[in-house]
Enzyme design. Structure first.
Site, PDB file in Angstrom:
ATOM      1  N   LYS A   1       0.850  -1.204   0.000  1.00  0.00           N
ATOM      2  CA  LYS A   1       0.000   0.000   0.000  1.00  0.00           C
ATOM      3  C   LYS A   1       0.883   1.251   0.000  1.00  0.00           C
ATOM      4  CE  LYS A   1      -0.369  -0.181   5.036  1.00  0.00           C
ATOM      5  NZ  LYS A   1      -1.224  -0.577   6.170  1.00  0.00           N
TER       6      LYS A   1
ATOM      7  N   TYR B   1      19.065  29.061   8.849  1.00  0.00           N
ATOM      8  CA  TYR B   1      18.009  29.959   9.331  1.00  0.00           C
ATOM      9  C   TYR B   1      17.979  30.019  10.852  1.00  0.00           C
ATOM     10  CZ  TYR B   1      16.047  30.245   4.636  1.00  0.00           C
ATOM     11  OH  TYR B   1      15.863  30.486   3.309  1.00  0.00           O
TER      12      TYR B   1
HETATM   13  C1  LIG Z   1      -0.537  -1.663   6.732  1.00  0.00           C
HETATM   14  C2  LIG Z   1      -1.142  -2.925   7.147  1.00  0.00           C
HETATM   15  C3  LIG Z   1      -0.340  -4.042   7.411  1.00  0.00           C
HETATM   16  C4  LIG Z   1       1.163  -3.973   7.404  1.00  0.00           C
HETATM   17  O1  LIG Z   1       1.606  -3.358   8.588  1.00  0.00           O
HETATM   18  P1  LIG Z   1       3.176  -3.236   8.922  1.00  0.00           P
HETATM   19  O2  LIG Z   1       3.196  -2.645  10.273  1.00  0.00           O
HETATM   20  O3  LIG Z   1       3.739  -2.310   7.893  1.00  0.00           O
HETATM   21  O4  LIG Z   1       3.740  -4.579   8.818  1.00  0.00           O
HETATM   22  C5  LIG Z   1      -0.964  -5.231   7.719  1.00  0.00           C
HETATM   23  N1  LIG Z   1      -2.309  -5.326   7.775  1.00  0.00           N
HETATM   24  C6  LIG Z   1      -3.115  -4.268   7.548  1.00  0.00           C
HETATM   25  C7  LIG Z   1      -4.588  -4.423   7.629  1.00  0.00           C
HETATM   26  C8  LIG Z   1      -2.566  -3.040   7.219  1.00  0.00           C
HETATM   27  O5  LIG Z   1      -3.364  -1.994   6.987  1.00  0.00           O
END
Ligand SMILES: *Cc1c(COP(=O)(O)O)cnc(C)c1O
Length: 383
Positions: free
Chosen positions: A35, A274
């Site tokens: 994702k 800055y």
């Molecule tokens: C993002 C997500 C994961 C992965 O989580 P990590 O902490 O990056 O391993 C697993 N399951 C769901 C439902 C997620 O949204």
């Protein structure tokens, strides 16, 4: 010449981290969570390194389309399911598996015309209170889905709120197990932290001399058919600073590097950047680096945030500007214009600066830094 800044995605490190996650997962199949454009890496750029996964899990239908466009014929899971009715047409067309977390999604599925029934993952809200059916309502949702001709197999899923923290997963595992004990179907529970910490097997986390990295199997240990690691694949420790990525045997997959474009010799009492928020207490050499917050380097990073110059660890000085950062060249006397500065990831001569360390200085997590890599930074894939 373009600005001397570059992000590099390391295909071999992705492959290695996926293998580490697989070893930690025992017999479970592994979703590679891609994702957010593969946590900022770019889905197309990580595909080769992660193609040994059993499936790809993501949120966005466009991203699902991109995974199919890469030629992936295996499972693809929409972790939040569909957002509107017509999304289901794409699920049918692209053969996407999708999460069902609410009644509206069951209604949409019931109204969907398809010749091929869908594989769905029914999500339980076992305590995180974000998505899913409560334990009380879970079984009736399952029965409703089970009666739909649009539904093929129903898998059972939940997500942990504190797999990386002191609460752990035992409470949620108990709730999930109690409600689902007699329901058929595959189970998917663990993110990276739960996979590494609570399904730990011999060899993971021990190679680097950390006994505490292996959590013994306990009632809280999960047996999943599918694990869902994300961050671990990208070489960041889900439970930093309790454990480092190196302790988990993970390698950095994203390196952000830039060059020094100017050097200033400043005397005691002179400031840098800055607000002149850093003031030298003695004469020092300061390198000005072609990376700033507009590249995704957090502006909040204070003086002292670690960086590598020619592979040698040193520190930032003063405020991060939009396009530049100042660094202390004292520990690297031979450095100068065009020296390589590693903001995170793998530096020259085998040096590594964990993204988690930089994230901690920015009061955030490695996830946010990866996802925040700016569009203007050119990206290369190292095969
Ligand atoms: C993002 C997500 C994961 C992965 O989580 P990590 O902490 O990056 O391993 C697993 N399951 C769901 C439902 C997620 O949204």
């Amino acid at each position: 010449m373009p600005r001397p800044i570059l992000a590099t995605i390391d295909t071999n490190a992705l492959r290695h981290n996926l293998e580490q996650a697989r070893r930690a997962a025992g017999d479970a199949r592994v979703w590679a969570v891609v994702k957010a454009n593969a946590y900022g890496h770019g889905i197309e750029r990580v595909f080769d390194g992660l193609r040994a996964a059993d499936g790809f899990a993501l949120l966005d239908l466009n991203e699902a389309q991109r995974v199919r466009d890469l030629g992936w014929r295996g499972p693809v899971l929409l972790l939040e399911g569909v957002f509107e009715q017509r999304d289901l047409e794409l699920c049918s067309r692209l053969d996407l598996w999708h999460t069902i977390h609410c009644d509206a999604q069951i209604d949409m599925l019931a109204a969907h015309k398809t010749n091929v029934p869908h594989r769905v993952f029914l999500k339980m809200n076992s305590g995180m209170n974000r998505l899913g059916f409560t334990p009380q309502r879970y079984r009736s949702a399952w029965a409703r889905l089970n009666a739909l001709p649009q539904v093929d197999e129903i898998s059972l899923m939940t997500h942990f709120s504190d797999a990386d923290g002191p609460l752990g997963i035992a409470g949620q595992v108990a709730v999930f197990a109690e409600v689902t004990h007699d329901l058929p179907g595959e189970r998917s529970l663990s993110n990276s932290a739960a996979t590494l910490r609570h399904t730990a097997v011999a060899g993971i986390g021990t190679a680097h001399g950390t006994e505490s990295a292996v959590v013994p199997r306990s009632p809280a240990t999960v047996v999943s058919d599918w694990v869902r690691p994300g961050i671990a694949l990208y070489g960041s420790a889900p439970d930093f600073p309790q454990h480092t990525a190196a302790q988990w045997g993970l390698q950095p997959t994203m390196t952000l590097a830039a060059k020094i474009i100017a050097v200033q010799a400043i005397s005691a009492g002179a400031g840098v950047g800055y607000g002149l928020s850093f003031v030298a207490s003695q004469e020092i050499r300061v390198g000005i680096v072609a990376c700033g917050y507009a590249d995704g380097y957090p502006r909040i990073c204070p003086t002292g945030t670690p960086v590598l110059v020619d592979g040698v660890r040193t520190r930032t000085l003063g405020r991060v500007s939009m396009d530049m950062i100042a660094v202390d060249l004292t520990p690297v006397p031979l450095s100068g214009a065009s020296s390589t500065v590693t903001l995170w990831g793998r530096g020259p001569r085998g040096a590594v600066l964990s993204i988690d360390e930089v994230a901690a200085c920015a009061q955030t997590v490695g996830y946010e830094l990866m996802c925040g890599l700016a569009n203007r930074v050119p990206v290369e894939v190292a095969a």
